[in-house]
Enzyme design. Structure first.
Site, PDB file in Angstrom:
ATOM      1  N   GLU A   1      -5.281  -0.900  -9.077  1.00 37.58           N
ATOM      2  CA  GLU A   1      -6.152  -1.694  -9.951  1.00 37.58           C
ATOM      3  C   GLU A   1      -7.000  -0.787 -10.833  1.00 37.58           C
ATOM      4  O   GLU A   1      -7.152  -1.036 -12.040  1.00 37.58           O
ATOM      5  CB  GLU A   1      -7.058  -2.617  -9.121  1.00 37.58           C
TER       6      GLU A   1
ATOM      7  N   THR B   1     -12.460  -5.135  -8.594  1.00 39.46           N
ATOM      8  CA  THR B   1     -12.797  -6.535  -8.286  1.00 39.46           C
ATOM      9  C   THR B   1     -13.106  -6.758  -6.808  1.00 39.46           C
ATOM     10  O   THR B   1     -13.682  -7.784  -6.453  1.00 39.46           O
ATOM     11  CB  THR B   1     -11.650  -7.483  -8.697  1.00 39.46           C
TER      12      THR B   1
ATOM     13  N   HIS C   1      -0.469  -5.477  -1.127  1.00 35.01           N
ATOM     14  CA  HIS C   1      -0.711  -4.504  -0.057  1.00 35.01           C
ATOM     15  C   HIS C   1      -0.554  -5.165   1.306  1.00 35.01           C
ATOM     16  O   HIS C   1      -1.466  -5.151   2.115  1.00 35.01           O
ATOM     17  CB  HIS C   1      -2.115  -3.904  -0.217  1.00 35.01           C
TER      18      HIS C   1
ATOM     19  N   ASN D   1      -9.545  -4.489  -0.268  1.00 31.72           N
ATOM     20  CA  ASN D   1     -10.486  -5.569   0.069  1.00 31.72           C
ATOM     21  C   ASN D   1     -10.576  -5.763   1.578  1.00 31.72           C
ATOM     22  O   ASN D   1     -11.626  -6.126   2.096  1.00 31.72           O
ATOM     23  CB  ASN D   1     -10.121  -6.845  -0.704  1.00 31.72           C
TER      24      ASN D   1
ATOM     25  N   CYS E   1      -5.795 -14.872  -1.925  1.00 26.72           N
ATOM     26  CA  CYS E   1      -6.682 -15.399  -2.953  1.00 26.72           C
ATOM     27  C   CYS E   1      -5.800 -16.000  -4.039  1.00 26.72           C
ATOM     28  O   CYS E   1      -4.575 -15.808  -4.065  1.00 26.72           O
ATOM     29  CB  CYS E   1      -7.560 -14.287  -3.517  1.00 26.72           C
TER      30      CYS E   1
END
Lengths: 283, 283
Positions: free
Chosen positions: A129, A165, A44, A223, A13
């Site tokens: 995070e 997020t 990661h 994610n 991203c």
């Protein structure tokens, strides 16, 4: 012939790309690469981290290991305020590549806790995070992994619900619903990043079009884990891999599957996606 | 012998009692009772309204009917800001008995709309309370009756969800969940009043203890309608009555029911509850 269908949004991203580019720039600019550090793994993805370490990046376990005067790159997950202060105190040259979406969550945690709101973070309490966002709140902070943990919190008066997020919006919505009866006022801050939503929707839209999904991403990537959950909920068989070696080992998984979807977490570099594509073509 | 079990909380809430007491005081104090007015029915209970009218209260359809210099009692549901201003302009002596819980909702609609939040009201768009709260917002206001209507709203950016004070918390929670994916920030203001929650819980706790529930309240009373919904969800047979006449007419409903629960909406006066209790005992 096996068909490969790429998810429309996959891999690095904007925030991760920016953080990795800054590391590479710093290494290229450095007279002495032993002075270029990150605290914790910059992303990661072990393969990409290996590549960065081979280029000379130094990875500290925590900020106490950072030598005075070092050049420190703050990863996309961000750091608690106390870490930033400690780095400044030891004269480090800090390049802050905290993802702007994470910065927004940090600022909301800071300003809303100062206004007297209890802070509830939706996410994984051991994830960097969440630790970085917690480290920007001034008052009471709770972390809830899901709606059940949110429902188990005490009455909160005025509270702000802030999301990691990389969460799913539906989970945020359910956590909000669990908190409404516990609060006089609940400020739900939808801090889920667009890239996360795009990658999740891209996985959803592969459902029914593929015979199986190869998901590329680090084992500790939050994610990527969410993409796996979504793919499973949509009824897809998922092969989660970190590297192309695993493609060879999973040879039998590909038998009878003619249309293979590929998706990748936000910390998966393009070179790795391409390597795995070739690996699949070679089977 | 038929057993009657009263709900622990039933009938006039604090806000309605205060509004009715103020009307009675104003009528007692008035040299000329033709000068004492409310705009619209002061409470959603025709029997109590009849009693007040017989004592001399004048009920205007809207504020244009109020004669100059009249004494005007603002009912518990409140009025839009423009009505308050128009009354002041014509020199009315205004006694504002807007329920403090409704005032809180009005103030939130006013301040949050000025801060740039779109306002979403959860409730019935034709109910005077919702009209009064709407009339305090400065910007965009939407009214959603339920989560489905909330889900049908456009994307809202920053929004505040404010509840009619007589809603159920679970409905507010579900409406909030429907709005989370549409908003960057959602401020959920739990403006449901304690008396409402108490009356709803009191109905719930009658479940299993009675063979049927007599629910007393005006046909247009929003909070009574919610009590009926809750009783039905809890599996109770409900006889909704406005007056003791209806008890006689519903004679057959009581056959075979030995334990009768009684609940009453927030606009039901005590004298009416007692009259209906006697009516049931007389069957």
């Amino acid at each position: 012939m096996r068909e490969i269908i790429m998810a429309e949004h996959a891999g690095f991203c904007f925030g991760v790309k920016r953080a990795v580019d800054a590391i590479i720039d710093a290494l290229n600019d450095a007279e002495d690469r032993s002075e270029v550090w990150t605290i914790g793994l910059p992303i990661h993805n072990p393969q990409e981290v290996d590549r960065l370490k081979k280029t000379g990046l130094n990875v500290a376990e925590d900020e106490s290991e950072i030598p005075p005067g070092a050049r420190v790159l703050i990863r996309a997950h961000g750091e608690p305020r106390c870490v930033m202060e400690s780095l400044r105190a030891k004269g480090a040259a800090v390049t802050d590549t905290t993802c702007p979406f994470v910065s927004r969550a940090q600022k909301l945690a800071e300003s809303l806790s100062r206004e007297g709101y209890s802070i509830v973070l939706l996410g994984d309490k051991s994830h960097p995070e969440i630790i970085s966002i917690m480290g920007h709140a001034d008052g009471k902070v709770y972390v809830a992994a899901d709606e059940a943990e949110a429902a188990a919190l005490p009455r909160l008066g005025r509270a702000a619900l802030i999301s990691q997020t990389t969460q799913q919006e539906e989970r945020l919505a359910r956590a909000a619903a669990a908190l409404v009866p516990k609060t006089e006022e609940l400020r739900v801050c939808n801090t889920i990043c667009r890239a996360t939503v795009d990658r999740q929707n891209a996985v959803r839209s592969l459902a029914g079009k593929v015979d199986g999904l190869v998901l590329i991403g680090g084992r500790t990537s939050a994610n990527t884990a969410k993409l796996r959950d979504i793919a499973s909920e949509c009824g897809m068989d998922v092969l989660w891999v970190e590297d192309s070696e695993e493609i060879k080992e999973a040879r039998s998984w590909f038998e009878g599957r003619n249309r293979i979807g590929i998706a990748a977490g936000a910390s998966t570099p393009e070179w790795l996606i391409n390597k795995i594509k070739s690996g699949i073509a070679d089977i």
